[in-house]
Design a protein around this motif. Structure first.
Motif, mmCIF file in Angstrom:
data_model
loop_
_atom_site.group_PDB
_atom_site.id
_atom_site.type_symbol
_atom_site.label_atom_id
_atom_site.label_comp_id
_atom_site.label_asym_id
_atom_site.label_seq_id
_atom_site.Cartn_x
_atom_site.Cartn_y
_atom_site.Cartn_z
ATOM 1 N N ILE A 145 0.838 -1.209 0.000
ATOM 2 C CA ILE A 145 0.000 0.000 0.000
ATOM 3 C C ILE A 145 0.868 1.251 0.000
ATOM 4 O O ILE A 145 0.623 2.206 -0.748
ATOM 5 C CB ILE A 145 -0.938 -0.010 1.221
ATOM 6 N N ARG A 146 1.914 1.239 0.832
ATOM 7 C CA ARG A 146 2.804 2.403 0.903
ATOM 8 C C ARG A 146 3.475 2.670 -0.441
ATOM 9 O O ARG A 146 3.540 3.798 -0.914
ATOM 10 C CB ARG A 146 3.882 2.171 1.961
ATOM 11 N N ARG A 148 2.458 1.877 -3.383
ATOM 12 C CA ARG A 148 1.487 2.355 -4.366
ATOM 13 C C ARG A 148 1.155 3.830 -4.154
ATOM 14 O O ARG A 148 1.026 4.601 -5.107
ATOM 15 C CB ARG A 148 0.213 1.511 -4.285
ATOM 16 N N MET A 149 1.037 4.242 -2.877
ATOM 17 C CA MET A 149 0.656 5.620 -2.583
ATOM 18 C C MET A 149 1.813 6.594 -2.725
ATOM 19 O O MET A 149 1.664 7.695 -3.247
ATOM 20 C CB MET A 149 0.079 5.716 -1.159
ATOM 21 N N ARG A 151 5.056 5.808 -4.053
ATOM 22 C CA ARG A 151 5.951 5.545 -5.193
ATOM 23 C C ARG A 151 7.420 5.794 -4.824
ATOM 24 O O ARG A 151 8.155 6.478 -5.534
ATOM 25 C CB ARG A 151 5.540 6.402 -6.401
ATOM 26 N N LEU A 223 0.397 7.618 6.274
ATOM 27 C CA LEU A 223 0.500 7.541 4.820
ATOM 28 C C LEU A 223 -0.178 8.725 4.153
ATOM 29 O O LEU A 223 0.362 9.322 3.217
ATOM 30 C CB LEU A 223 -0.132 6.238 4.324
ATOM 31 N N ARG A 224 -1.345 9.069 4.633
ATOM 32 C CA ARG A 224 -2.064 10.210 4.067
ATOM 33 C C ARG A 224 -1.261 11.491 4.268
ATOM 34 O O ARG A 224 -1.173 12.343 3.375
ATOM 35 C CB ARG A 224 -3.440 10.348 4.715
ATOM 36 N N ALA A 227 1.835 11.480 1.942
ATOM 37 C CA ALA A 227 1.390 11.722 0.571
ATOM 38 C C ALA A 227 1.077 13.208 0.362
ATOM 39 O O ALA A 227 1.401 13.780 -0.684
ATOM 40 C CB ALA A 227 0.163 10.869 0.256
#
Length: 241
Positions: A145-146, A148-149, A151, A223-224, A227
């Motif tokens: 997940i990390r 993908r978010m 990169r 993560l949010r 990002a």
């Protein structure tokens, strides 16, 4: 120690009394005779005999320095305070539980010495993890997940053994749990990162300070945030007129 070391090994610890002496011994075995170094342990207000064991080791280990938090503040804060206290231009970090192998530090240094100066972080990559099946599965899911978010092209950001430039690290935005996102943060700052396969071992003593649930709940929020930081990054070179 009076001379400025080339390398500072920063080790955050919380309730690791039985792992302190073996890990310090392994660090000495890996680095003595290879480079000028210091070891900076950061005790996150342990409730066991961790601090006492460190004080005892200082009597026979001139490379060892000890910093103690006045308030329990977590791993990221411990790493950052250790880096701030460190005197070396480059920092190697290790988890205090002994699962990282100090013998891998020279491997990271050798990788740095043959790589261009634009690489500021060499991140350990646990290719043969010795954790429980549930922890390996949770880590694989979280890494997917990390990646993908963010990169960040990094297969394993949770590995505690890393080598990075002190100045570059201290220029990064600080927040709790930031140590899990160092590749993405370094890349956001304009630097390159490299993942290096390293050894991973079973915990010999003590208990983990994390479980899969609290890692997941904190990780989603972080993560949010990371990002968002990446989208708000602006970089440019400068010239003096």
């Amino acid at each position: 120690m009076t001379s400025t070391p080339q390398l500072s090994v920063v080790v955050p610890v919380y309730n690791e009394q039985d792992n302190v002496a073996p890990l310090v011994g392994e660090i000495l075995a890996a680095l003595r005779g290879r480079c000028d170094f210091e070891i900076v342990y950061v005790d996150d207000l342990s409730k066991d005999a961790t601090l006492e064991r460190l004080k005892q080791l200082q009597a026979t280990t001139p490379e060892l320095r000890v910093v103690r938090h006045l308030v329990n503040s977590g791993q990221s804060t411990a790493i950052r305070n250790g880096v701030k206290a460190a005197r070396g231009a480059w920092i190697a970090t290790l988890d205090g539980d002994g699962q990282n192998d100090p013998a891998d530090i020279p491997k990271l240094i050798a990788e740095r010495d043959k790589t261009d100066a634009g690489v500021k972080l060499f991140a350990g990559w646990r290719v043969n993890r010795q954790d429980s099946g549930s922890k390996r599965w949770a880590s694989k899911w979280a890494n997917a997940i990390r990646s993908r978010m963010l990169r960040d092209s990094t297969p394993d950001t949770g590995c505690g053994i890393k080598l990075f430039e002190r100045e570059a690290f201290l220029d990064l935005p600080y927040f709790d749990h930031m140590h899990r996102y160092l590749p993405a943060l370094m890349q956001r700052a304009g630097w390159k990162t490299v993942s290096v396969p390293v050894n991973h071992r079973h915990r010999a003593s003590g208990v983990s300070k994390y479980n899969n649930l609290n890692r997941a709940l904190v990780g989603i929020r972080d993560l949010r945030g990371v990002a968002w930081l990446i989208t708000r990054s602006r970089r440019t070179g400068i010239e003096e007129l």
